[in-house]
Design a protein around this motif. Sequence first.
Motif, mmCIF file in Angstrom:
data_model
loop_
_atom_site.group_PDB
_atom_site.id
_atom_site.type_symbol
_atom_site.label_atom_id
_atom_site.label_comp_id
_atom_site.label_asym_id
_atom_site.label_seq_id
_atom_site.Cartn_x
_atom_site.Cartn_y
_atom_site.Cartn_z
ATOM 1 N N ILE A 209 0.847 -1.206 0.000
ATOM 2 C CA ILE A 209 0.000 0.000 0.000
ATOM 3 C C ILE A 209 0.880 1.253 0.000
ATOM 4 C CG2 ILE A 209 -1.704 1.304 1.356
ATOM 5 C CD1 ILE A 209 -2.744 -1.544 2.278
ATOM 6 N N ARG A 210 1.782 1.305 0.949
ATOM 7 C CA ARG A 210 2.772 2.404 0.942
ATOM 8 C C ARG A 210 4.017 1.848 0.260
ATOM 9 N NH1 ARG A 210 2.035 7.087 4.322
ATOM 10 N NH2 ARG A 210 -0.050 7.039 5.170
ATOM 11 N N ASP A 211 3.962 1.755 -1.044
ATOM 12 C CA ASP A 211 5.006 1.025 -1.776
ATOM 13 C C ASP A 211 6.159 1.939 -2.212
ATOM 14 O OD1 ASP A 211 3.802 2.442 -3.802
ATOM 15 O OD2 ASP A 211 3.370 0.705 -5.075
ATOM 16 N N GLU A 212 7.142 1.315 -2.877
ATOM 17 C CA GLU A 212 8.340 2.073 -3.253
ATOM 18 C C GLU A 212 8.015 3.148 -4.287
ATOM 19 O OE1 GLU A 212 7.793 -1.124 -3.664
ATOM 20 O OE2 GLU A 212 8.658 -1.909 -5.519
ATOM 21 N N GLU A 213 7.003 2.871 -5.124
ATOM 22 C CA GLU A 213 6.621 3.858 -6.137
ATOM 23 C C GLU A 213 6.087 5.140 -5.460
ATOM 24 O OE1 GLU A 213 7.138 3.856 -9.353
ATOM 25 O OE2 GLU A 213 5.998 5.700 -9.718
ATOM 26 N N ALA A 214 5.340 4.967 -4.370
ATOM 27 C CA ALA A 214 4.825 6.138 -3.632
ATOM 28 C C ALA A 214 5.990 6.968 -3.097
ATOM 29 C CB ALA A 214 3.924 5.687 -2.483
ATOM 30 N N CYS A 215 7.027 6.276 -2.622
ATOM 31 C CA CYS A 215 8.203 6.992 -2.092
ATOM 32 C C CYS A 215 8.966 7.677 -3.210
ATOM 33 C CB CYS A 215 9.137 6.007 -1.378
ATOM 34 S SG CYS A 215 8.394 5.265 0.083
ATOM 35 N N LEU A 216 9.185 6.943 -4.311
ATOM 36 C CA LEU A 216 9.998 7.477 -5.410
ATOM 37 C C LEU A 216 9.358 8.710 -6.040
ATOM 38 C CD1 LEU A 216 12.457 7.183 -7.271
ATOM 39 C CD2 LEU A 216 11.084 5.699 -8.734
ATOM 40 N N ARG A 217 8.046 8.634 -6.297
ATOM 41 C CA ARG A 217 7.360 9.786 -6.913
ATOM 42 C C ARG A 217 7.554 11.036 -6.065
ATOM 43 N NH1 ARG A 217 1.360 7.830 -8.844
ATOM 44 N NH2 ARG A 217 2.110 6.161 -10.203
ATOM 45 N N SER A 218 7.374 10.861 -4.769
ATOM 46 C CA SER A 218 7.421 12.014 -3.886
ATOM 47 C C SER A 218 8.854 12.505 -3.671
ATOM 48 C CB SER A 218 6.768 11.625 -2.559
ATOM 49 O OG SER A 218 6.815 12.680 -1.667
ATOM 50 N N SER A 219 9.791 11.583 -3.461
ATOM 51 C CA SER A 219 11.156 12.056 -3.190
ATOM 52 C C SER A 219 11.791 12.627 -4.452
ATOM 53 C CB SER A 219 12.033 10.982 -2.549
ATOM 54 O OG SER A 219 12.111 9.853 -3.363
ATOM 55 N N SER A 220 11.447 12.088 -5.632
ATOM 56 C CA SER A 220 12.052 12.670 -6.839
ATOM 57 C C SER A 220 11.497 14.068 -7.082
ATOM 58 C CB SER A 220 11.899 11.759 -8.060
ATOM 59 O OG SER A 220 10.543 11.520 -8.294
ATOM 60 N N ALA A 221 10.212 14.289 -6.758
ATOM 61 C CA ALA A 221 9.656 15.645 -6.913
ATOM 62 C C ALA A 221 10.337 16.613 -5.941
ATOM 63 C CB ALA A 221 8.149 15.623 -6.672
ATOM 64 N N ALA A 222 10.568 16.153 -4.708
ATOM 65 C CA ALA A 222 11.227 17.015 -3.716
ATOM 66 C C ALA A 222 12.655 17.344 -4.162
ATOM 67 C CB ALA A 222 11.230 16.343 -2.351
ATOM 68 N N ILE A 223 13.353 16.343 -4.679
ATOM 69 C CA ILE A 223 14.737 16.559 -5.132
ATOM 70 C C ILE A 223 14.769 17.518 -6.321
ATOM 71 C CG2 ILE A 223 16.701 15.402 -6.266
ATOM 72 C CD1 ILE A 223 16.175 13.024 -4.329
ATOM 73 N N ASP A 224 13.844 17.328 -7.266
ATOM 74 C CA ASP A 224 13.795 18.237 -8.432
ATOM 75 C C ASP A 224 13.594 19.677 -7.965
ATOM 76 O OD1 ASP A 224 14.137 16.157 -10.123
ATOM 77 O OD2 ASP A 224 12.032 16.020 -10.770
ATOM 78 N N LEU A 225 12.680 19.842 -7.023
ATOM 79 C CA LEU A 225 12.384 21.195 -6.545
ATOM 80 C C LEU A 225 13.593 21.784 -5.797
ATOM 81 C CD1 LEU A 225 10.201 23.333 -6.481
ATOM 82 C CD2 LEU A 225 9.295 22.278 -4.392
ATOM 83 N N ALA A 226 14.273 20.945 -5.033
ATOM 84 C CA ALA A 226 15.463 21.431 -4.310
ATOM 85 C C ALA A 226 16.539 21.858 -5.300
ATOM 86 C CB ALA A 226 15.993 20.347 -3.377
ATOM 87 N N LYS A 227 16.687 21.081 -6.378
ATOM 88 C CA LYS A 227 17.711 21.441 -7.379
ATOM 89 C C LYS A 227 17.331 22.741 -8.081
ATOM 90 C CE LYS A 227 19.733 16.928 -8.222
ATOM 91 N NZ LYS A 227 19.603 15.668 -8.971
ATOM 92 N N LYS A 228 16.043 22.866 -8.370
ATOM 93 C CA LYS A 228 15.579 24.075 -9.078
ATOM 94 C C LYS A 228 15.736 25.332 -8.215
ATOM 95 C CE LYS A 228 11.122 25.866 -10.491
ATOM 96 N NZ LYS A 228 9.714 25.569 -10.556
ATOM 97 N N THR A 229 15.460 25.188 -6.929
ATOM 98 C CA THR A 229 15.423 26.385 -6.072
ATOM 99 C C THR A 229 16.713 26.595 -5.275
ATOM 100 O OG1 THR A 229 14.474 25.058 -4.295
ATOM 101 C CG2 THR A 229 12.916 26.222 -5.731
ATOM 102 N N GLY A 230 17.561 25.563 -5.231
ATOM 103 C CA GLY A 230 18.782 25.665 -4.420
ATOM 104 C C GLY A 230 18.539 25.443 -2.941
ATOM 105 N N ALA A 231 17.364 24.929 -2.584
ATOM 106 C CA ALA A 231 17.052 24.703 -1.159
ATOM 107 C C ALA A 231 17.911 23.573 -0.596
ATOM 108 C CB ALA A 231 15.577 24.350 -1.000
ATOM 109 N N ARG A 232 18.124 23.629 0.693
ATOM 110 C CA ARG A 232 18.889 22.591 1.402
ATOM 111 C C ARG A 232 17.885 21.539 1.894
ATOM 112 N NH1 ARG A 232 20.922 19.293 3.033
ATOM 113 N NH2 ARG A 232 22.355 19.074 4.766
ATOM 114 N N LEU A 233 17.957 20.348 1.301
ATOM 115 C CA LEU A 233 16.954 19.305 1.554
ATOM 116 C C LEU A 233 17.573 18.099 2.248
ATOM 117 C CD1 LEU A 233 14.044 18.124 0.894
ATOM 118 C CD2 LEU A 233 15.053 17.251 -1.233
ATOM 119 N N HIS A 234 16.901 17.615 3.290
ATOM 120 C CA HIS A 234 17.328 16.379 3.969
ATOM 121 C C HIS A 234 16.157 15.402 3.870
ATOM 122 C CE1 HIS A 234 19.677 13.953 6.705
ATOM 123 N NE2 HIS A 234 18.807 14.042 7.693
#
Length: 446
Positions: A209-234
């Motif tokens: 239910i909370r599968d790897e695809e759910a994690c990947l979609r969300s973390s890749s979006a967060a990483i893309d946004l961090a790269k675009k904005t220069g934010a410091r993401l953990h």
Amino acid sequence: MDENILIKNAKIVDEGSIVESDVLIRKGIIERIDPSISLPVGTRLILADNQYLLPGVIDTHVHFRDPGLTDKADFATESAAAAAGGVTSVIDMPNTLPPALTPELLEEKFGIAAQKSSVNYSFMIGASESNLEDILRADPARVAAVKVFFGSSTGDMALKDPEAIERLFVSSPLLIAAHCEDDARIAGNLAKAREEFGEDIPAAMHARIRDEEACLRSSSAAIDLAKKTGARLHLLHVSSACELNQLSSMKPGSYKKITAEVCTHHLFFDERDYATLGNLIKVNPSVKSEEDREALWEALRSGRIDTIGSDHAPHTAQEKARPYLKCPSGGPMIQHTLPAMLSEVVKGHFTLEQVVEKMCHNPARIFQIERRGFLREGYFGDAVLVEFNSPWRVRRESLKYKCGWSAFEGRMFPARITHTLVGGQLAYAEGKLYPVTSPAALTFER
Ligand code: DOR
Ligand code: ZN
């Protein structure tokens, strides 16, 4: 009261080496590290022959439930469990009641910790659709980070508005710590599980239910946004193999702007454990496959993952005994994270130097914590002594958690924590907890 302590003949684990030495701690500060220090008058002596001295563990991911959820846990009980587990500093999450969304609400939490804590502390402020002003007002020298729930979890703090997310990434003065799971994907998977099982869904389905695809979609979006904005993401609690390629294996520092954490349950449990532990290991993100677990270990070793957090998130035994759909996610982990890691050292899967890197040095570096996380002269006297060849079994009687249960119950660990020092005071020694006046609010060099 200040207590002066001399630790003699310890094997000091710090910055990639192990050196035998004595350590003198006075007035809460490491005053000298030297192989031959004689005992000053009025100083407590700890003979550490054959023991290893580590910097106190900094656990940057805990849910101590105070205020508002203190039937599950509170700052006194859980910080005592932290001390028993070799943890000397914690960073607590904002999904308390009320949620910690303003500097004023954070100040209340600082007040609670000042009264009750056995270890040093700081807090993350939560992000909502409308509290950017509050985040901008938070004191970066005192507040550890801003926590963003990109998906829903305990406490219903998900931030869904893409514009609010982008505004936060563009303007946050604080490190952004992210819980990444995609709600739409989870809802679809849950609907399918309901079709198959009705209301009686087995615990093992949590990984589907909370599968790897759910994690990947969300973390890749967060990483893309961090790269675009220069934010410091953990990225918090990375749990699946497919997310790891997005992470770099550079050392954390100013040049590594995207860092990652793995949590205890994802390293020590996998899908096979649902058969025996059921909803006790229901956590968000889910405990996944054996392959995922092994990939996380490899990523820790290679440096793609920087820190180990406990995600200590207690719920009562009654709550965890409920059927899947009604059982809250999370479990207590803080007392057993270091002992579990030491068991991997004994097996030869990980080195003691790596344990210190991931649990002490890197949390201090990533969060820019002042004068903690290393055994250095002039640093605070936060330290833990561990003894190998001293096997013990996790028994219910020894748990310090208010909730009184652990998914580790029954496990044997080959090494034990003998002493924990917080700001130069003994908080825990040989199975006993001591009242301490030394715990302090963490400060950050920003
Ligand atoms: O399993 C979890 N428990 N994941 C979270 O995101 C929140 C936590 C809790 O607070 O119970
Ligand atoms: Zn958490």
